[in-house]
Design an enzyme around this catalytic site. Structure first.
Site, PDB file in Angstrom:
ATOM      1  N   LYS A  57     -59.428 -43.326 -73.071  1.00  0.00           N
ATOM      2  CA  LYS A  57     -59.423 -43.366 -71.516  1.00  0.00           C
ATOM      3  C   LYS A  57     -58.528 -43.684 -70.877  1.00  0.00           C
ATOM      4  O   LYS A  57     -58.734 -44.317 -69.739  1.00  0.00           O
ATOM      5  CB  LYS A  57     -60.946 -44.149 -71.285  1.00  0.00           C
ATOM      6  CG  LYS A  57     -62.152 -43.870 -72.018  1.00  0.00           C
ATOM      7  CD  LYS A  57     -62.586 -42.469 -72.489  1.00  0.00           C
ATOM      8  CE  LYS A  57     -62.711 -41.637 -71.323  1.00  0.00           C
ATOM      9  NZ  LYS A  57     -62.938 -40.000 -71.841  1.00  0.00           N
ATOM     10  N   THR A 102     -56.273 -36.723 -72.442  1.00  0.00           N
ATOM     11  CA  THR A 102     -56.346 -35.466 -72.301  1.00  0.00           C
ATOM     12  C   THR A 102     -55.284 -35.007 -71.485  1.00  0.00           C
ATOM     13  O   THR A 102     -54.424 -33.890 -71.870  1.00  0.00           O
ATOM     14  CB  THR A 102     -57.517 -35.232 -71.765  1.00  0.00           C
ATOM     15  OG1 THR A 102     -58.674 -35.894 -72.433  1.00  0.00           O
ATOM     16  CG2 THR A 102     -57.968 -33.602 -71.737  1.00  0.00           C
ATOM     17  N   TRP A 103     -54.931 -35.569 -70.376  1.00  0.00           N
ATOM     18  CA  TRP A 103     -53.696 -34.806 -69.546  1.00  0.00           C
ATOM     19  C   TRP A 103     -52.325 -35.059 -70.274  1.00  0.00           C
ATOM     20  O   TRP A 103     -51.669 -33.933 -70.283  1.00  0.00           O
ATOM     21  CB  TRP A 103     -53.592 -35.750 -68.301  1.00  0.00           C
ATOM     22  CG  TRP A 103     -52.722 -35.252 -67.290  1.00  0.00           C
ATOM     23  CD1 TRP A 103     -52.385 -34.000 -67.048  1.00  0.00           C
ATOM     24  CD2 TRP A 103     -52.270 -36.007 -66.117  1.00  0.00           C
ATOM     25  NE1 TRP A 103     -51.547 -33.957 -66.043  1.00  0.00           N
ATOM     26  CE2 TRP A 103     -51.489 -35.002 -65.179  1.00  0.00           C
ATOM     27  CE3 TRP A 103     -52.586 -37.439 -65.687  1.00  0.00           C
ATOM     28  CZ2 TRP A 103     -50.962 -35.532 -64.015  1.00  0.00           C
ATOM     29  CZ3 TRP A 103     -51.695 -37.583 -64.422  1.00  0.00           C
ATOM     30  CH2 TRP A 103     -51.029 -36.838 -63.708  1.00  0.00           C
ATOM     31  N   HIS A 117     -55.866 -42.628 -81.599  1.00  0.00           N
ATOM     32  CA  HIS A 117     -55.960 -43.929 -80.704  1.00  0.00           C
ATOM     33  C   HIS A 117     -55.789 -45.212 -81.447  1.00  0.00           C
ATOM     34  O   HIS A 117     -55.900 -46.301 -80.937  1.00  0.00           O
ATOM     35  CB  HIS A 117     -57.267 -44.034 -80.215  1.00  0.00           C
ATOM     36  CG  HIS A 117     -57.996 -42.958 -79.211  1.00  0.00           C
ATOM     37  ND1 HIS A 117     -57.078 -42.668 -77.914  1.00  0.00           N
ATOM     38  CD2 HIS A 117     -58.906 -41.867 -79.202  1.00  0.00           C
ATOM     39  CE1 HIS A 117     -57.501 -41.815 -77.477  1.00  0.00           C
ATOM     40  NE2 HIS A 117     -58.515 -41.281 -78.010  1.00  0.00           N
ATOM     41  N   ARG A 124     -53.109 -47.748 -68.845  1.00  0.00           N
ATOM     42  CA  ARG A 124     -53.864 -47.618 -67.706  1.00  0.00           C
ATOM     43  C   ARG A 124     -54.421 -48.976 -67.203  1.00  0.00           C
ATOM     44  O   ARG A 124     -54.550 -49.922 -67.896  1.00  0.00           O
ATOM     45  CB  ARG A 124     -54.956 -46.511 -67.990  1.00  0.00           C
ATOM     46  CG  ARG A 124     -55.470 -46.088 -66.543  1.00  0.00           C
ATOM     47  CD  ARG A 124     -56.768 -45.197 -67.006  1.00  0.00           C
ATOM     48  NE  ARG A 124     -57.347 -44.414 -65.879  1.00  0.00           N
ATOM     49  CZ  ARG A 124     -58.506 -43.678 -65.765  1.00  0.00           C
ATOM     50  NH1 ARG A 124     -59.029 -43.599 -66.837  1.00  0.00           N
ATOM     51  NH2 ARG A 124     -58.731 -43.042 -64.446  1.00  0.00           N
ATOM     52  N   TYR A 164     -50.639 -44.438 -66.605  1.00  0.00           N
ATOM     53  CA  TYR A 164     -51.324 -43.363 -65.831  1.00  0.00           C
ATOM     54  C   TYR A 164     -51.154 -43.193 -64.342  1.00  0.00           C
ATOM     55  O   TYR A 164     -50.882 -42.273 -63.890  1.00  0.00           O
ATOM     56  CB  TYR A 164     -52.761 -43.625 -66.148  1.00  0.00           C
ATOM     57  CG  TYR A 164     -53.710 -42.414 -65.715  1.00  0.00           C
ATOM     58  CD1 TYR A 164     -53.649 -41.339 -66.439  1.00  0.00           C
ATOM     59  CD2 TYR A 164     -54.603 -42.869 -64.812  1.00  0.00           C
ATOM     60  CE1 TYR A 164     -54.536 -40.172 -65.943  1.00  0.00           C
ATOM     61  CE2 TYR A 164     -55.494 -41.763 -64.194  1.00  0.00           C
ATOM     62  CZ  TYR A 164     -55.531 -40.413 -64.854  1.00  0.00           C
ATOM     63  OH  TYR A 164     -56.256 -39.509 -64.488  1.00  0.00           O
TER      64      TYR A 164
END
Length: 328
Positions: free
Chosen positions: A72, A76-77, A134, A156, A219
């Site tokens: 998280k 994905t980005w 991960h 992040r 992020y």
């Protein structure tokens, strides 16, 4: 029939680690499945056999690129960006695989591939491969470290990580976990692949020791300066944009193709599934994609506590996260 035959005959399919796994400390709460404490980190039990098999059997290649993160944190980005950068000559942007496949299909999640007994699918990928896990650095297969493969890691603000994880896991539960309970577990370090601070610090320290091999991203920086980050990624990956590509707007095309709004609007990311046996559809990877959503979920006391824990855990490292001072 072919994938099923591969799974049944693959000699490196996950062994039966049940006896060892049953001895590991466990917790409930985040998802229907248990998490177990393995080599200092809380790992979803369902992935542990695959992870153990991967640690023993995965053979890295010198030109492999590993896109890594705590869950998280923008995985994905980052997968979409690295894949688009790597394949920008191979595929035109209006017929790119990312338009019909989820980024997690283009850049496979190693843990799940091994957990399904399908390691041969990774072997069949042409070089250079882009792969994802991960796992913290200390749990990576030895071959990745011995070959000194390139690693891109994104972190992040822990407050946003918690909120994103809470929403994501609640989609897998018959009844949502109360946010207050999730908050307590997160602060204690009990979250899938956590504690987050140890996870981030392992890659931070590697990036300082080997900056030419480990690229450490935030992020929030990606949101603020996508143009600069995409150019930085391409340089690090060894495929920088040429002056001609700059003039032709290729960097902007990569950013547009991989933008949150673009990816979220695609049919494959609205209703598709990574695996028919996986409970979530691909839209679970595209919630808001912004920074600061924690302010809609946390009380001032919660913010103070989590920021305090983060500051204490990172003290002396030279690293700051979230709103804890200037960025490094």
């Amino acid at each position: 029939m072919e994938p099923r035959e591969k799974k049944e005959t693959d000699p490196r399919a996950p062994s039966n680690y049940a006896d060892l796994i049953s001895t590991l400390p466990f917790e409930e709460g985040w998802a229907p499945a248990l998490t177990r404490k393995y080599q200092g980190f809380w790992i979803p039990q369902c992935f542990l056999p695959g992870i153990m098999g991967m640690q023993q059997n995965f053979k890295a290649r010198p030109d492999d690129l590993f896109v890594l993160s705590y869950p998280k944190c923008g995985t994905t980005w980052l997968k979409a960006l690295t894949y688009a950068i790597m394949t920008r000559v191979q595929y035109p942007f209006d017929h790119h695989p990312l338009l019909g496949q989820n980024p997690h299909e283009c850049v496979p999640f190693m843990d799940r591939t091994y957990s399904k007994g399908q390691a041969s699918e990774l072997d069949a990928m042409p070089s250079p491969r882009i792969l994802n896990t991960h796992l913290p650095f200390s749990l990576l297969p030895d071959s990745i470290k011995s070959l000194d493969c390139k690693v891109i890691y994104v972190c992040r603000d822990p407050k946003d990580v918690l909120v994103s994880r809470w929403h994501y896991n609640n989609r897998m539960r018959p009844q949502p976990i109360p946010f207050a309970k999730a908050f307590e577990m997160f602060c204690e370090g009990n979250c899938p692949y956590g504690p987050i601070w140890e996870h981030v610090l392992e890659y931070w320290e590697e990036s300082r020791r080997r900056p030419e091999k480990v690229l450490f991203l935030r992020y929030e920086e990606m949101l603020e300066d996508p143009l600069g980050i995409v150019k930085r990624l391409a340089e690090f990956m060894g495929c920088p944009f040429s002056p001609e590509e700059d003039k032709e707007g290729v960097v902007e095309e990569v950013i547009k193709l991989c933008s949150f709004d673009k990816l979220k609007s695609l049919e494959v990311n609205k209703t598709g599934k990574l695996d028919p046996n996986f409970s979530l559809t691909n839209d679970s990877y595209f919630r808001k994609g912004k920074a600061g959503d924690w302010s809609n979920h946390m009380s001032p006391e919660m913010v103070q506590r989590l920021d305090g824990v983060t500051e204490q855990k990172l003290r002396g490292s030279g690293l700051t996260l979230g709103g804890l001072g200037s960025r490094v």
